[in-house]
Design a protein around this motif. Structure first.
Motif, PDB file in Angstrom:
ATOM      1  N   UNK A  11       0.800  -1.226   0.000  1.00 46.11           N
ATOM      2  CA  UNK A  11       0.000   0.000   0.000  1.00 46.11           C
ATOM      3  C   UNK A  11       0.833   1.276   0.000  1.00 46.11           C
ATOM      4  N   UNK A  12       2.050   1.207   0.537  1.00 45.26           N
ATOM      5  CA  UNK A  12       2.882   2.405   0.661  1.00 45.26           C
ATOM      6  C   UNK A  12       4.184   2.339  -0.131  1.00 45.26           C
ATOM      7  N   UNK A  13       4.568   1.165  -0.576  1.00 49.35           N
ATOM      8  CA  UNK A  13       5.839   0.890  -1.245  1.00 49.35           C
ATOM      9  C   UNK A  13       7.041   1.127  -0.332  1.00 49.35           C
ATOM     10  N   UNK A  14       6.839   1.172   0.978  1.00 47.64           N
ATOM     11  CA  UNK A  14       7.932   1.340   1.930  1.00 47.64           C
ATOM     12  C   UNK A  14       8.701   0.025   2.038  1.00 47.64           C
ATOM     13  N   UNK A  15      10.024   0.111   1.976  1.00 50.02           N
ATOM     14  CA  UNK A  15      10.890  -1.050   2.067  1.00 50.02           C
ATOM     15  C   UNK A  15      10.805  -1.674   3.456  1.00 50.02           C
ATOM     16  N   UNK A  16      10.570  -2.990   3.480  1.00 50.50           N
ATOM     17  CA  UNK A  16      10.491  -3.746   4.735  1.00 50.50           C
ATOM     18  C   UNK A  16      11.692  -4.664   4.914  1.00 50.50           C
ATOM     19  N   UNK A  17      12.303  -5.029   3.808  1.00 47.54           N
ATOM     20  CA  UNK A  17      13.422  -5.962   3.842  1.00 47.54           C
ATOM     21  C   UNK A  17      13.868  -6.291   2.433  1.00 47.54           C
ATOM     22  N   UNK A  18      14.672  -7.335   2.320  1.00 44.59           N
ATOM     23  CA  UNK A  18      15.110  -7.743   0.991  1.00 44.59           C
ATOM     24  C   UNK A  18      15.245  -9.250   0.913  1.00 44.59           C
ATOM     25  N   UNK A  19      15.166  -9.737  -0.307  1.00 50.05           N
ATOM     26  CA  UNK A  19      15.254 -11.162  -0.597  1.00 50.05           C
ATOM     27  C   UNK A  19      16.380 -11.341  -1.606  1.00 50.05           C
ATOM     28  N   UNK A  20      17.359 -12.153  -1.249  1.00 47.67           N
ATOM     29  CA  UNK A  20      18.507 -12.380  -2.113  1.00 47.67           C
ATOM     30  C   UNK A  20      18.371 -13.671  -2.882  1.00 47.67           C
TER      31      UNK A  20
END
Length: 177
Positions: A78-87
């Motif tokens: 909904x906000x496109x705020x980064x929560x983490x990442x997947x490698x």
């Protein structure tokens, strides 16, 4: 194999997988400088300049090139705020993908990691159904073990190795597309 960028972004409910972007710097640096979060991760905490370079490198990198890691953003839909990442790391022979996931502590426990893994395996199946997906975790990382099983991975093996200066039991999970 098709290009991963051709199927991104991928939305799964409240969670979106997309390319990392320089605008993610503040959120990325916040969780990538968290020593407690780094405990079971293959990365070490980084300063802001390292985080900026990493984001720039990932933005320019081709996705899923044999022998290379690609990091994707896990964002709030909904906000496109980064929560983490997947490698994702595609093996040299392009038959196996190793993955790892990191979510900020504030984003954990809300289903984002499970939805990100589900999106990831769906995308990989779309690109090449012959791939095997592998993930490893320290046996002490109970939340990650539960996550992988919930996402459909199965325990494939265990080994003892030295990791970040201490001996640990490394568990390997696989997901067959």
């Amino acid at each position: 194999m098709l290009s991963l960028t051709s199927v991104l972004p991928s939305v799964n409910g409240e969670t979106t997988l997309r390319r990392l972007d320089p605008s993610d710097l503040r959120a990325f640096h916040a969780y990538r400088s968290d020593g407690e979060l780094a405990r079971f991760q293959g990365w070490a905490p980084m300063d802001e300049d390292q985080a900026r370079r990493f984001l720039s490198d990932m933005r320019a990198a081709s996705c899923l090139m044999p022998g290379q890691w690609t990091q994707l953003a896990v964002a709030q839909s909904s906000t496109d705020v980064l929560l983490g990442d997947l490698g994702l790391h595609l093996s040299d022979d392009a038959r196996m993908v190793e993955l790892g996931i990191t979510l900020s502590q504030a984003a954990q426990g809300r289903g984002h990691a499970l939805r990100a893994l589900q999106s990831c395996t769906t995308l990989l199946r779309t690109l090449d159904h012959r791939l095997t997906v592998r993930a490893g975790t320290d046996a002490r990382n109970q939340p990650c073990r539960r996550l992988l099983l919930s996402a459909g991975f199965s325990l494939a093996g265990t080994r003892f190795e030295q990791y970040k200066g201490e001996w640990c039991e490394e568990l390997t999970y696989v997901f067959h597309l």
